[in-house]
Scaffold this motif. Structure first.
Motif, short mmCIF file in Angstrom:
data_model
loop_
_atom_site.label_atom_id
_atom_site.label_comp_id
_atom_site.label_asym_id
_atom_site.label_seq_id
_atom_site.Cartn_x
_atom_site.Cartn_y
_atom_site.Cartn_z
N LEU A 75 -6.99 1.90 3.98
CA LEU A 75 -6.55 3.16 3.39
C LEU A 75 -5.65 2.97 2.17
CD1 LEU A 75 -5.86 5.30 6.59
CD2 LEU A 75 -7.97 5.03 5.26
N GLN A 76 -5.47 1.71 1.77
CA GLN A 76 -4.69 1.41 0.56
C GLN A 76 -3.29 2.02 0.62
OE1 GLN A 76 -6.83 -0.31 -2.42
NE2 GLN A 76 -7.28 -0.89 -0.31
N LEU A 77 -2.63 1.86 1.75
CA LEU A 77 -1.32 2.48 1.95
C LEU A 77 -0.22 1.66 1.28
CD1 LEU A 77 -1.60 3.47 5.73
CD2 LEU A 77 -2.04 4.89 3.72
N GLU A 78 0.86 2.35 0.91
CA GLU A 78 2.05 1.70 0.39
C GLU A 78 3.26 2.18 1.20
OE1 GLU A 78 2.20 2.10 -3.85
OE2 GLU A 78 0.41 0.86 -4.15
N PHE A 79 4.13 2.99 0.59
CA PHE A 79 5.31 3.45 1.31
C PHE A 79 5.11 4.88 1.81
CE2 PHE A 79 7.00 0.44 -1.89
CZ PHE A 79 7.47 -0.52 -1.02
N PRO A 80 5.57 5.18 3.03
CA PRO A 80 5.44 6.55 3.55
C PRO A 80 6.46 7.48 2.90
CG PRO A 80 6.64 5.19 5.11
CD PRO A 80 6.18 4.27 4.01
N ASP A 81 6.11 8.77 2.87
CA ASP A 81 7.05 9.78 2.41
C ASP A 81 8.09 10.09 3.48
OD1 ASP A 81 6.03 10.12 -0.11
OD2 ASP A 81 4.67 11.75 0.47
N SER A 82 7.68 10.03 4.74
CA SER A 82 8.61 10.34 5.83
C SER A 82 8.18 9.62 7.10
CB SER A 82 8.66 11.85 6.09
OG SER A 82 7.41 12.32 6.55
N ILE A 83 9.16 9.41 8.00
CA ILE A 83 8.91 8.77 9.29
C ILE A 83 9.66 9.57 10.34
CG2 ILE A 83 9.11 6.66 10.66
CD1 ILE A 83 9.37 5.11 8.03
N SER A 84 9.02 9.84 11.45
CA SER A 84 9.69 10.51 12.56
C SER A 84 9.21 9.88 13.86
CB SER A 84 9.40 12.01 12.57
OG SER A 84 8.00 12.25 12.70
N GLY A 85 10.02 9.96 14.91
CA GLY A 85 9.61 9.34 16.15
C GLY A 85 10.43 9.77 17.34
N SER A 86 9.97 9.37 18.50
CA SER A 86 10.69 9.61 19.75
C SER A 86 10.45 8.40 20.64
CB SER A 86 10.20 10.89 20.43
OG SER A 86 8.80 10.79 20.71
N SER A 87 11.38 8.20 21.60
CA SER A 87 11.27 7.02 22.44
C SER A 87 11.99 7.24 23.76
CB SER A 87 11.88 5.80 21.73
OG SER A 87 13.29 5.86 21.74
N THR A 88 11.85 6.27 24.64
CA THR A 88 12.68 6.23 25.83
C THR A 88 14.12 5.92 25.40
OG1 THR A 88 12.10 3.89 26.08
CG2 THR A 88 10.80 5.49 27.33
#
Length: 334
Positions: free
Chosen positions: A261-274
């Motif tokens: 997909l020719q990716l570079e840097f993301p615009d945003s990151i979000s997440g959840s975890s234990t």
């Protein structure tokens, strides 16, 4: 008759002279016969050889393995036995000092937190480097190694073996040929961790095994008392030494995603975890990376895409049409 005898004598004399100048040499000293002469082989040293470093060196055994280094000689014994002619060390700095002029390449497969310091020193010395994944313990260290490789003009490779397989190239070709259309969402997961994570630091005191140099294992990390839960292998789950399931496996699983997909840097990151703590990575997590649109790849558009990561047993939401008990992907990997 005299002429005949003279001709025979001359022939025997010439044949003897030729034989005296003819030497049979071993076939491994001649290039082009499926062998390398010793002078054409690289001199390689291995650092961190008890785990993945052992098969890495076996794959390099067409070259001269001249030095082996590991902080745990019990864990490294099989590799020591495999290359009995190589000099053995606990401390990679001592090995570099003693073998410097003889070393051409360095294989690094230590715990994550010492990748950068070992690989960086090797490059500054002008040595070629093969470093196991994940390349480093932090983004800063990765950027530093990139600069050092360019400055000292050495050959480098990260040990991401899946990258070299036909499957990754095939996926890229499918996508770039438009076989599955424009991709706007990706889901990737692993069954890791298969080591302890989500734990607090143990309070129990243990004696350091005689075959382990604990100070050298700690390296640039803050000193802490020895406990068997840290090493070997389990360092992956502790923040001071490893990068958790995400750092350990995403470099494999998301590599074809990044390439295709020719990716570079993301615009945003979000997440959840234990439950989070400052000692070790969470037992499970879900992370979303949102990437902007990229330039076309041939005739295929590269629109904005969300990439989802799952580990620790978490999986994507099941499609409504998928029957209960049926796997999302039949790859026998969970």
């Amino acid at each position: 008759m005299n002429n005949t005898r003279s001709s025979r004598r001359e022939f025997v004399k010439q044949a003897a002279t030729a034989a005296a100048g003819f030497t049979i040499i071993p076939n491994f000293t001649v290039s082009g016969l499926g062998h390398k002469p010793p002078s054409d082989k690289m001199n390689i040293v291995g650092i961190g050889i008890g785990g993945k470093g052992h098969p890495n060196l076996v794959a390099m055994n067409t070259e001269n393995i001249i030095g082996l280094c590991d902080v745990d000689w019990k864990y490294a014994k099989k590799c020591f036995d495999e290359f009995p002619e190589a000099k053995k060390y606990y401390d990679w700095r001592k090995m570099f000092d003693e073998l410097d002029d003889s070393i051409d390449g360095v294989m690094v497969a230590t715990a994550d937190h010492t990748h950068a310091i070992v690989a960086g020193h090797a490059m500054v010395m002008g040595k070629h480097v093969y470093c196991q994944k994940p390349l480093t313990h932090s983004i800063y260290e990765s950027r530093l190694l990139t600069k050092l490789a360019a400055k000292y003009r050495v050959a480098t490779q990260m040990g991401n073996q899946g990258n070299s397989g036909d499957g990754v190239n095939q996926v890229c070709e499918w996508i770039w040929n438009g076989e599955i259309g424009e991709i706007r969402e990706v889901h990737a997961w692993t069954n890791r961790p298969i080591w302890p994570q989500g734990l607090q630091r143990p309070t129990e005191q243990m004696d350091v095994p005689e075959t382990l140099n604990w100070d050298l294992f700690i390296g640039p990390a803050p000193m802490r008392p020895y406990h068997e839960i840290y090493t070997p292998w389990n360092w992956r789950g502790w923040w001071d030494f490893g990068t958790g399931a995400f750092g350990d496996m995403a470099c494999h699983i998301l590599d074809p995603v990044y390439r295709a997909l020719q990716l570079e840097f993301p615009d945003s990151i979000s997440g959840s975890s234990t439950l989070l703590n400052t000692e070790s990575a969470p037992q499970a997590e879900k992370v979303r990376f949102s990437f902007p649109a990229r330039q076309r790849k041939g005739r295929v558009k590269m629109p904005a895409v969300d990439v989802y990561w799952y580990d620790g047993g978490l999986l994507p939401d099941r499609p409504r049409d998928l029957k209960d008990g049926e796997s999302l992907l039949f790859d026998q990997m969970g």
